[in-house]
Design an enzyme around this catalytic site. Structure first.
Site, PDB file in Angstrom:
ATOM      1  N   HIS A  61      94.728  15.292  20.045  1.00  0.00           N
ATOM      2  CA  HIS A  61      93.646  14.365  19.694  1.00  0.00           C
ATOM      3  C   HIS A  61      94.232  13.122  19.039  1.00  0.00           C
ATOM      4  CE1 HIS A  61      89.996  12.630  18.540  1.00  0.00           C
ATOM      5  NE2 HIS A  61      89.506  13.542  17.707  1.00  0.00           N
ATOM      6  N   LYS A  90      92.541  15.886  26.198  1.00  0.00           N
ATOM      7  CA  LYS A  90      93.120  16.287  24.912  1.00  0.00           C
ATOM      8  C   LYS A  90      93.822  17.634  25.020  1.00  0.00           C
ATOM      9  CE  LYS A  90      89.896  13.801  21.828  1.00  0.00           C
ATOM     10  NZ  LYS A  90      88.892  13.266  22.767  1.00  0.00           N
ATOM     11  N   CYS A 145      87.147   8.959  14.792  1.00  0.00           N
ATOM     12  CA  CYS A 145      87.566   9.249  16.169  1.00  0.00           C
ATOM     13  C   CYS A 145      86.745   8.503  17.215  1.00  0.00           C
ATOM     14  CB  CYS A 145      87.496  10.750  16.411  1.00  0.00           C
ATOM     15  SG  CYS A 145      88.512  11.687  15.249  1.00  0.00           S
ATOM     16  N   GLU A 175      78.912  19.711  22.288  1.00  0.00           N
ATOM     17  CA  GLU A 175      78.987  18.669  23.324  1.00  0.00           C
ATOM     18  C   GLU A 175      78.457  19.183  24.654  1.00  0.00           C
ATOM     19  OE1 GLU A 175      82.012  15.253  25.122  1.00  0.00           O
ATOM     20  OE2 GLU A 175      82.858  16.922  23.969  1.00  0.00           O
ATOM     21  N   PHE A 189      83.993  11.573  12.498  1.00  0.00           N
ATOM     22  CA  PHE A 189      83.522  11.976  11.180  1.00  0.00           C
ATOM     23  C   PHE A 189      82.506  10.955  10.671  1.00  0.00           C
ATOM     24  CE2 PHE A 189      87.464  14.582   9.621  1.00  0.00           C
ATOM     25  CZ  PHE A 189      87.169  15.551  10.562  1.00  0.00           C
ATOM     26  N   HIS A 249      84.689  14.406  24.832  1.00  0.00           N
ATOM     27  CA  HIS A 249      85.399  14.334  23.558  1.00  0.00           C
ATOM     28  C   HIS A 249      86.302  15.561  23.434  1.00  0.00           C
ATOM     29  CE1 HIS A 249      86.206  12.907  19.572  1.00  0.00           C
ATOM     30  NE2 HIS A 249      85.726  13.998  18.998  1.00  0.00           N
TER      31      HIS A 249
END
Length: 413
Positions: free
Chosen positions: A340, A335, A163, A314, A399, A303
């Site tokens: 996403h 998002k 991502c 975050e 990831f 994010h």
């Protein structure tokens, strides 16, 4: 001294619109693009919703003979690049071909092609596999096709960092121009993984929202009732250009790119550390690269995926990176409307950040009804906000613990 780099084109496509201004207008109005999955029968899936791109016609962007040779993410990349090139007033042949490059990535690539061809292999045997199977699904062919279309003979590369893919593509392109390896870069990311295996795989991880009865309320960053992210698809492509080159051709300058940071959590393949160390360090590194104090930033496009751990961590990282100034920042997650976009998210959100600077308005976070404990920043709930934005930052975390951060600045002659 590194050369200055500006954004001269933006190409966006996602579940709320096809085309830059359509997407931007929808985002500012709080339009939600999440609904029931239509690309396959999801009846037996725990998560049956996604942010699908509606009514997409690849023939508007790709020659008919090429369409069947391209995975859907490549088609999105071609569309996003066309939008971005048009925005930048760049026509084929109107530039030095050896000084324009392409850097477009994807987190997953052509999953639907792999699934289709695997079924053919099992049911009909290896002799019936398409000769276009491999080039129609591998990640770097989005860059390859865009390079061919625009005769871009400069750097040609692709990232696949989950991502964080798009943020790395844009950040690396920024540095290529800074160091005189190119004058123009077509860069960003694209993703199209609303497929049985991809949705099933994320669902098996228990990463997805199962709010199937209320899809428009499923993506809800920082809210107490969030229960996972929603898979989205689309692309975000920027045209980055060396400042004097852009000035020389009278290009529209949307914003200036001033900072790029990278870091690794070095902790766990899917879960960040509780103290947000990797996210903190990537923002710190970007601020250092931009040579600005934390107090210079007004807006962060987070994010913000709508996962319990990710949103909380975050927020902790923002507080560590910005100190007391964190409570003066406007922070939002688009998002909440698009889902996403995975490898396409950072490119799409870099485009959103640039447009926020252009129009001096920060987009909202939708579905934020009751912030979770510790999620106490100004998340711009429910409605866009007119505000002065001199510096804006966008975060991407992937990831494997890979992180990217980009900082943009309002450009003033």
């Amino acid at each position: 001294m590194p050369r200055r780099v500006v954004v001269t084109g933006i190409g966006l496509i996602c579940s709320v619109g096809t085309g830059t201004e359509e997407c931007w207008s929808a985002i500012l109005s709080g339009k939600n693009g999440i609904g029931p999955i239509t690309q396959f029968d999801a009846t037996e899936y725990s998560a049956r919703i996604a942010g699908e791109v509606k009514n997409f016609n690849p023939l508007a962007y790709v020659e008919q003979k090429q369409v069947k040779k391209m995975a859907r993410f490549m088609q999105f990349a071609m569309a996003g690049s066309q939008f971005a090139m048009k925005y930048a007033n760049l026509a084929p042949g109107g530039y030095d071909q050896e000084r324009i490059g392409v850097y477009i990535g994807s987190g997953i690539g052509g999953f639907e092609v792999i699934e289709r061809e695997h079924k053919i292999l099992l049911e009909r045997g290896p002799s019936r596999l398409s000769p276009f199977f491999i080039p129609s699904c591998i990640v770097n062919l989005a860059s390859g096709y865009v390079s061919i279309k625009y005769a871009a003979k400069g750097p040609n590369s692709a990232t696949a960092t989950a991502c964080t893919t798009s943020a790395h593509s844009i950040g690396d392109s920024f540095r290529l121009i800074q160091h005189d390896d190119a004058d123009i870069m077509i860069c960003g990311g694209s993703e199209a993984c609303v497929t049985p295996m991809a949705v099933g795989g994320f669902a098996a991880m228990r990463a997805l929202s199962t709010r199937n009865g209320e899809p428009e309320k499923a993506s809800r960053p920082w809210d107490k009732q969030r229960d996972g992210f929603v898979v989205g698809e689309g692309a975000g492509i920027l045209i980055l250009e060396e400042l004097e080159h852009a000035r020389g051709r009278g290009a529209p300058i949307v914003a200036e790119v001033v900072g790029y940071g990278m870091s690794s959590d070095a902790h766990h393949i899917t879960s960040p550390p509780d103290d947000g160390d990797g996210a903190y360090r990537v923002m710190r590194n970007a601020l250092r690269d931009a040579k600005i104090e934390p107090s210079a930033v007004q807006y962060i496009n987070a994010h913000g995926t709508s996962t319990e751990v990710g949103d909380r961590v975050e927020t902790i990282a923002v507080k560590r990176a910005f100190g007391d100034h964190a409570y003066k920042l406007a922070v939002s997650s688009t998002k909440s409307m698009t889902g996403h976009l995975l490898g396409g998210a950072g490119g799409f959100e870099a485009g959103i950040v640039s447009l926020a600077i252009r129009d001096q308005i920060a987009p909202p976070t939708m579905n934020l009804d009751d912030p979770d404990e510790g999620c106490d920043l100004d998340y711009i709930p429910k409605a866009a906000r007119k505000m002065e934005i001199e510096y804006s930052l966008t975060n991407s975390f992937g990831f494997g613990g890979t992180n990217g951060c980009l900082i943009f600045k309002r450009f003033v002659e």
